[in-house]
Scaffold this motif. Structure first.
Motif, PDB file in Angstrom:
ATOM      1  N   VAL A   1      16.685 -46.441   3.896  1.00 48.48           N
ATOM      2  CA  VAL A   1      17.999 -46.743   3.325  1.00 48.48           C
ATOM      3  C   VAL A   1      19.018 -45.763   3.889  1.00 48.48           C
ATOM      4  N   ASN A   2      20.147 -46.283   4.319  1.00 47.12           N
ATOM      5  CA  ASN A   2      21.258 -45.434   4.747  1.00 47.12           C
ATOM      6  C   ASN A   2      21.968 -44.894   3.507  1.00 47.12           C
ATOM      7  N   LEU A   3      22.281 -43.612   3.515  1.00 49.91           N
ATOM      8  CA  LEU A   3      22.908 -42.995   2.335  1.00 49.91           C
ATOM      9  C   LEU A   3      24.274 -43.604   2.033  1.00 49.91           C
ATOM     10  N   VAL A   4      24.925 -44.144   3.054  1.00 47.89           N
ATOM     11  CA  VAL A   4      26.226 -44.776   2.807  1.00 47.89           C
ATOM     12  C   VAL A   4      26.053 -46.043   1.963  1.00 47.89           C
ATOM     13  N   GLY A   5      24.877 -46.684   2.067  1.00 47.16           N
ATOM     14  CA  GLY A   5      24.633 -47.904   1.306  1.00 47.16           C
ATOM     15  C   GLY A   5      24.288 -47.668  -0.141  1.00 47.16           C
ATOM     16  N   LEU A   6      24.073 -46.427  -0.566  1.00 48.90           N
ATOM     17  CA  LEU A   6      23.806 -46.113  -1.969  1.00 48.90           C
ATOM     18  C   LEU A   6      25.135 -45.903  -2.677  1.00 48.90           C
ATOM     19  N   ASP A   7      25.704 -46.980  -3.182  1.00 46.68           N
ATOM     20  CA  ASP A   7      27.038 -46.896  -3.784  1.00 46.68           C
ATOM     21  C   ASP A   7      27.046 -47.189  -5.274  1.00 46.68           C
ATOM     22  N   ARG A   8      25.868 -47.469  -5.866  1.00 44.51           N
ATOM     23  CA  ARG A   8      25.821 -47.798  -7.289  1.00 44.51           C
ATOM     24  C   ARG A   8      24.603 -47.156  -7.935  1.00 44.51           C
ATOM     25  N   VAL A   9      24.632 -47.035  -9.240  1.00 43.96           N
ATOM     26  CA  VAL A   9      23.501 -46.505  -9.997  1.00 43.96           C
ATOM     27  C   VAL A   9      23.473 -47.172 -11.373  1.00 43.96           C
TER      28      VAL A   9
ATOM     29  N   GLN B   1      28.996 -53.385  -2.147  1.00 40.88           N
ATOM     30  CA  GLN B   1      29.116 -53.827  -0.771  1.00 40.88           C
ATOM     31  C   GLN B   1      27.992 -54.796  -0.429  1.00 40.88           C
ATOM     32  N   GLU B   2      28.197 -55.525   0.650  1.00 41.61           N
ATOM     33  CA  GLU B   2      27.183 -56.458   1.118  1.00 41.61           C
ATOM     34  C   GLU B   2      25.972 -55.687   1.633  1.00 41.61           C
ATOM     35  N   GLY B   3      24.797 -55.974   1.059  1.00 40.05           N
ATOM     36  CA  GLY B   3      23.574 -55.321   1.494  1.00 40.05           C
ATOM     37  C   GLY B   3      23.364 -53.921   0.958  1.00 40.05           C
ATOM     38  N   SER B   4      24.173 -53.469  -0.005  1.00 40.55           N
ATOM     39  CA  SER B   4      24.001 -52.123  -0.546  1.00 40.55           C
ATOM     40  C   SER B   4      22.805 -52.079  -1.504  1.00 40.55           C
ATOM     41  N   LYS B   5      22.273 -50.877  -1.700  1.00 38.02           N
ATOM     42  CA  LYS B   5      21.120 -50.677  -2.563  1.00 38.02           C
ATOM     43  C   LYS B   5      21.519 -49.814  -3.749  1.00 38.02           C
ATOM     44  N   PRO B   6      21.177 -50.230  -4.983  1.00 38.46           N
ATOM     45  CA  PRO B   6      21.499 -49.402  -6.143  1.00 38.46           C
ATOM     46  C   PRO B   6      20.400 -48.387  -6.449  1.00 38.46           C
TER      47      PRO B   6
END
Length: 327
Positions: free
Chosen positions: A180-188, A141-146
């Protein structure tokens, strides 16, 4: 003598201000390019890395062949430094292919538009995003954090693995934020050190129902999936590392009185207004107000004939006038 370039337009001025040194630097941009001889595997890896980085516009991909770029060679990094300064990129990934070093990928960082350090890896096994269906299942997603997971003692003990770990973190972490919003943690990104190899896996985080408030987490491999072999590396010199790691002195902002912030990152000011003596102000007086004040004064002086209020006195006066009229 050094020539100082002065901007002639407002757009050029804004660009120079973006590239100027700051206390908090901008997000590191990545330059992707390849040499004269390159394999289809390396091209696909460069395309997948660009796909992961282009969401935040933090990557620039050059499609033409670059003859003069030869890392680890004297004089072969001048063209690379020129392209880095032109595109304002502090990270680069250079792909090449030869009989001696097949499926070769060079990762490096820049400091002041000069090569800071380099590491060369070979791609032994590769699975693209398209083959794993990552583009359709869980696209970033746009602006997401891994998230990053490094498994193995080699990432803390060996210099080559420590250097590769730092470069991977700089390559994919994106913008540095405090919360960081937990919803933005979508990758690892999962990195496993095995002998002289590093197994890099990119997985998507899928939240499943668990019957409670805390959802169940499932990892889905979305690609790219890489098996890397470390070949050559070059660490920065001690003086260069000391200069690059130097942190400027942060001047504390002077507190402004009666100014605070709100939840919307705005300013809220408090103004001191002295007490105003309204009773003694000279205002324009109306005739009706004069009559009422005069009647109130008569009532206060005791001439109201036992009336309770100026209104009763007024009604009494009106009644007397009617009696005199018809008498």
């Amino acid at each position: 003598m050094l020539r100082i370039v002065k901007p002639k337009t407002k757009r050029a001025k804004r660009e120079l201000e973006k590239r100027a040194p700051k206390l908090e630097e901008n997000v590191k941009k990545l330059l992707l390019l390849h040499g004269t001889s390159v394999s289809s595997v390396v091209k696909a890896v460069i395309s997948d890395i660009y796909h992961l980085k282009k969401t935040g516009r933090n990557a620039i991909k050059l499609t033409r062949k670059n003859d003069n770029v030869r890392p680890f060679e004297s004089g072969g990094e001048t063209s690379l430094e020129f392209l880095s300064q032109k595109t304002d990129c502090s990270l680069f990934a250079f792909g090449s292919h030869s009989k001696k070093r097949p499926h070769n990928l060079v990762l490096g960082r820049m400091y002041d538009y000069h090569v800071y350090d380099l590491i060369e890896v070979g791609i032994d096994q590769y699975k693209s995003i398209a083959s794993l269906g990552g583009g359709r299942k869980l696209a970033p997603q746009e602006g997401s954090k891994p998230c990053f997971v490094f498994v193995g003692e080699a990432f803390e003990a060996k210099e080559q693995f420590k250097q590769l770990k730092e470069i991977i973190l700089d390559l994919f972490r994106g913008e540095v934020v405090e919360t960081v919003n937990l919803v933005g943690l979508d990758r690892v990104f999962v990195c496993v050190a095995a002998a002289d190899k590093v197994l890099l896996r990119h997985c998507g985080i899928r939240l499943m129902k668990s019957g409670s408030k805390v959802p169940a987490i499932e990892l889905v491999e979305v690609g790219p999936s890489l098996d890397l072999t470390i070949r050559r590396n070059r660490l920065p010199s001690g003086d260069l590392k000391k200069e690059a790691m130097k942190t400027p002195f942060k001047t504390t902002k002077k507190k402004v009185k009666n100014v605070s912030g709100d939840s919307f990152a705005g300013k809220v000011g408090r103004i001191y207004v002295p007490r105003q003596e309204v009773e003694g102000m000279a205002l324009t007086k109306m005739k009706g107000l004069k009559r009422e004040r005069r009647e109130a004064a008569i009532w206060r002086s005791g001439d109201g004939n036992g009336m309770k209020s100026p209104r009763d006195h007024k009604l009494l006066q009106h009644k007397k006038q009617r009696i005199d009229k018809y008498s």
